[in-house]
Design an enzyme around this catalytic site. Structure first.
Site, mmCIF file in Angstrom:
data_model
loop_
_atom_site.group_PDB
_atom_site.id
_atom_site.type_symbol
_atom_site.label_atom_id
_atom_site.label_comp_id
_atom_site.label_asym_id
_atom_site.label_seq_id
_atom_site.Cartn_x
_atom_site.Cartn_y
_atom_site.Cartn_z
ATOM 1 N N SER A 1 3.579 4.796 6.912
ATOM 2 C CA SER A 1 4.422 5.465 5.964
ATOM 3 C C SER A 1 4.805 7.078 6.368
ATOM 4 O O SER A 1 5.646 7.695 5.781
ATOM 5 C CB SER A 1 3.434 5.967 4.677
ATOM 6 O OG SER A 1 3.253 4.918 4.001
ATOM 7 N N LYS B 1 8.368 7.680 6.770
ATOM 8 C CA LYS B 1 9.059 8.112 5.364
ATOM 9 C C LYS B 1 9.681 9.601 5.582
ATOM 10 O O LYS B 1 10.799 9.845 5.319
ATOM 11 C CB LYS B 1 8.200 8.088 4.272
ATOM 12 C CG LYS B 1 7.969 6.719 3.632
ATOM 13 C CD LYS B 1 6.744 6.749 2.795
ATOM 14 C CE LYS B 1 6.458 5.235 2.206
ATOM 15 N NZ LYS B 1 5.207 4.891 1.732
ATOM 16 N N TYR C 1 -0.287 10.598 -0.462
ATOM 17 C CA TYR C 1 -0.476 9.646 -1.682
ATOM 18 C C TYR C 1 -1.043 10.552 -2.742
ATOM 19 O O TYR C 1 -0.669 11.604 -3.106
ATOM 20 C CB TYR C 1 -1.044 8.269 -1.154
ATOM 21 C CG TYR C 1 -0.742 7.557 -0.035
ATOM 22 C CD1 TYR C 1 0.374 7.302 0.272
ATOM 23 C CD2 TYR C 1 -1.389 7.551 1.048
ATOM 24 C CE1 TYR C 1 0.973 6.663 1.234
ATOM 25 C CE2 TYR C 1 -1.246 6.786 2.106
ATOM 26 C CZ TYR C 1 0.172 6.569 2.238
ATOM 27 O OH TYR C 1 0.585 5.759 3.260
ATOM 28 N N VAL D 1 -0.871 4.269 6.688
ATOM 29 C CA VAL D 1 -1.941 3.315 6.719
ATOM 30 C C VAL D 1 -2.342 2.957 8.193
ATOM 31 O O VAL D 1 -3.470 2.212 8.373
ATOM 32 C CB VAL D 1 -1.811 2.134 5.764
ATOM 33 C CG1 VAL D 1 -1.927 2.636 4.342
ATOM 34 C CG2 VAL D 1 -0.531 1.200 5.828
#
Lengths: 309, 309, 309, 309
Positions: free
Chosen positions: C62, C65, C238, C256
């Protein structure tokens, strides 16, 4: 013969009581003896058959929802009654607020708490508790119905979630400004003491299409009866209604007091068993009805159509 | 006499077609002539009555869900069929993913897309499309059922939401790894062309408790028929099922192609009208069934119980 | 002095690795040695300090991103980039679909999978993976970035939930028709191998307001950097972002794969620790950053304002 | 120079007032003159600058949430304060109940109504309204704060949704049994009358890290200030917090009375403009802050890091 089946049903019911537990969300209900199970059948001939523990008084709880709905339709008409409540199964637990909050609309049906509060709000504008209690006695063919004061107090004190639902409805202008009056009536109506026989009484009235078979007096309009029966079938056992409809196929209404009311053919049926499953339905009650439905082929959709057309 | 009622029903149905619109989510469906409305009744005597536009072929769409469910129960057994799908009404639109995502469990029932995809996944592991099509022909008493290639292609190309649902099911290990195979079969099964008469055919089989009345061959087990009928009643018209059950009271299954399949007494009934309401149900179709139900008193819970006990 | 703090941070981090577990939703990730923990700091002077396990390669997941977001803003502009994705924290897990399904709108922000897929869909229309990988190497000041083929295959094979999200976005016309192309690029970008040092590299570029401090070449616009930093602070970990912001107060992005990227003052910081908590964040990584933030007073809102006005 | 910017900011703010509307959910708030806009800056030197309509008194509404939070942390400690409320942005409107009902847990953060009610419940167990009001006067450096009796009555009478939220919290045992006492205090605290200058006062205290700059008395602990500032940044403008953080980048708290409180460098800032957008934030207020942030480069993540490490 039927008596024998009832006895067998009770045996079946008692076998499963250990899989359930008494309702705990109202302290008073937690005191029930969860080993109890009983069934009562009232025929349109007047004959009454019983098996198991049918002399126990318990509170009607959610089963009052169908009585209130009947009284509302009778007193206010169908249109008015369904102005602020829909008739769709919701698939949610009885006390869910999700759909109501997301959709910003009226409750899904009068069998979930939110919808039942809408109906009671209509009744509260017109009637005192005592008047509705009189009506319930008539519908249940049972003069002995009384308020259980301690359950009522217990509900009233611990009813935070119902209070939350009612104020949410108020915030959407779905119910009147008299939220506390409506809640008080709601708690009282849930706290009326019945027996399996009282439930069989109202079941018999439904079986007789709204007529008291003892004197042929019509208590509920045909349409009201049809609506109640349909909603019992689609939404009568909380979020277990669909499975029960498939398995047992009898339009029924349960309450967390341990009762289930149903009917079949010309008979009203009331069952009792305070051990509940996680959905809030009587485990013995459901088992007894499943047994009878299978033994006697009572499923509404059992067998070929009778040929009305 | 019945013929006259059917004609009147069509007149009623045509009056409301302007309140609906053709399905638009599949380009091919948008081409339908929304002024059409027709009804077909097939009796267990073999007699067939029709009124209105009953010669039009349309795609079966969601009505295939009850056929697939029947075939699955027949081929794989009840237990296996309901291992990964529940039988509760959901109160959500047919293509909702909310409950599935929140609850992280199996779909609510086989009448919503998620549940239907579970059933088709089971079938896909055992059968080719042609085999299931043969089975559908038998169930509908209609050898003429065929795949509508252009609707199938249209569904397959534009089925992003069903694809999303299927992969969500896959991510929860509810369906097999062959997601695209399952989706392909699902799209094909939705794209089978039927007429109102084909629907009446399967309706008749249900009315006859699973037996083909022409030769007394049992096509579906008693239990499977009971399950299908119950799910039609509680979940057959998407999130309009509850209202339709109260108003019309006939176990029915609708499709966005414009068809509705039902039955009553010893008759199968198929209706067609491609103008849909916002829930995805045929407006003319529902109106025609409502008219017939009222005129002929077909509501399942109409009148006093017959006295089975 | 800083070196000593880094060593102490690693000691703290290693103490908590037993409270986490390797990611299991991609089989390849489950193979990581969860006892590892390391930290790397890159100063704008060029100096690099490390402690613990910083030679291990892991997939960026992630954390890509924020790189993708930067590349999109740089290549397509701010307006185009945020046409189909919002910038609100969602309070939901990274892979949630609830809000998207209920609200029927665009994803909440580019830090959750749905929003990231929107960004990658924009990139996929213009660039091949290799081109974006080149860009990532530049942003991370690290020529060694490579695709981890086995993780990529693993993601691609088991990415049912991301596939479900992508098709849901497609069904709402939020992303293009090339869903599989977009997913393939998304999986590849998540599968780029980095080290704690690579993360520190991009952290340093952010700390230097988008400029490569080695040669003063501007890599990202000022506005893009501000957007990225803000989203890292509000949504970077998150549904644990809020708590981390309060506790540690460093704009960070986790993956992750076990990495977390952050920056403070004139330094870029990369941490690694594959043991994750239930939210998907590196337990050792968070602990190390918490230690440093407390020891050195790095919290963005630490102390009185400097007096810009 | 700053004075000139303030004047320009007010001009900008006034230009957008027509895009908003006064809050309508409390009848009293609907009476506000929506053409008003004003800004007040208080420096740690004691100097106060104003522009526009800064002499108007309005109710503090949700801005009281950060004062209450500060008082709670000061009086009860950090641990006790966050025992029953989390610190995650929720992505939901300020009065949402969805997440609370679905997750069955504590509220997401003290900036949404549910979380604020939890904090007020803690305060209600220890303090009378007058005591908290005294505290608010101290924090705002403004002895003139008073209860607006008519807004308080209006809130109390029409606060069905807050009542619903409070009883939902009660039903989950998140707040005490004294629901009505807590609600009464909550309504009173929302109904305290302030000016833009009062807000600038508390903003200044936050800018000074919790110290009253006039006498160097510490009013709030360092940690409490850090927590408040972070929550303002991540959750201060309801479900518009993320966008505002990206665009303006100042930790701020808004109220439906039309105020926004923020700070930057060594200054406290209070703005007023009762025309609200659909999220409940002052349109003029946000515009004025956006103008200042851009003109003066006040965004928290503006420019390169200062080099703390």
């Amino acid at each position: 013969m039927l008596q024998k089946y009832l006895e067998e049903a009770v045996v079946c019911g008692k076998k499963v009581v250990h899989t359930g537990a008494a309702a705990t969300y109202i302290p008073e209900l937690a005191k029930a003896d969860v080993t109890k199970a009983g069934i009562c059948v009232m025929k349109n001939s007047g004959e009454v058959l019983s098996a198991g523990d049918t002399d126990i008084r318990f509170t009607v709880q959610s089963i009052s929802k169908i009585m209130n709905l009947g009284i509302a339709m009778q007193a206010l008409g169908y249109e008015k009654t369904f102005e602020k409540v829909n008739m769709e199964p919701s698939g949610d637990p009885f006390n869910s607020m999700i759909k109501l909050d997301i959709d910003s609309k009226i409750p899904f049906n009068p069998m979930i708490n939110a919808g039942a509060i809408v109906i009671v709000d209509l009744l509260a504008a017109k009637f005192e508790f005592e008047q509705i209690l009189s009506w319930m006695r008539i519908l249940c063919l049972d003069e002995s119905l009384e308020l259980d004061e301690s359950v009522y107090r217990s509900e009233s004190l611990t009813g935070a979630r119902n209070r939350s639902i009612a104020y949410l409805l108020r915030s959407k202008d779905v119910i009147s400004e008299n939220v506390e009056r409506t809640l008080d009536l709601y708690f009282k109506l849930c706290s009326v003491k019945v027996t399996a026989r009282s439930l069989a009484g109202f079941g018999l009235v439904l079986a007789c299409d709204g007529v008291d078979p003892r004197n042929n007096v019509r208590l509920l309009d045909r349409r009201a009866v049809k609506v109640i029966k349909t909603l019992m079938f689609t939404c009568g056992l909380y979020d277990e209604s669909g499975r029960f409809a498939v398995k047992v196929g009898l339009p029924s209404k349960s309450g967390v007091g341990g009762g289930i009311l149903t009917f079949s053919g010309g008979c009203g049926i009331g069952v009792y068993g305070p051990a509940l499953d996680s959905k809030g339905n009587s485990v013995a009650g459901m088992k007894m009805l499943e047994y009878l439905s299978e033994k006697l082929g009572l499923h509404v959709f059992e067998g070929p159509g009778a040929g009305k057309i």
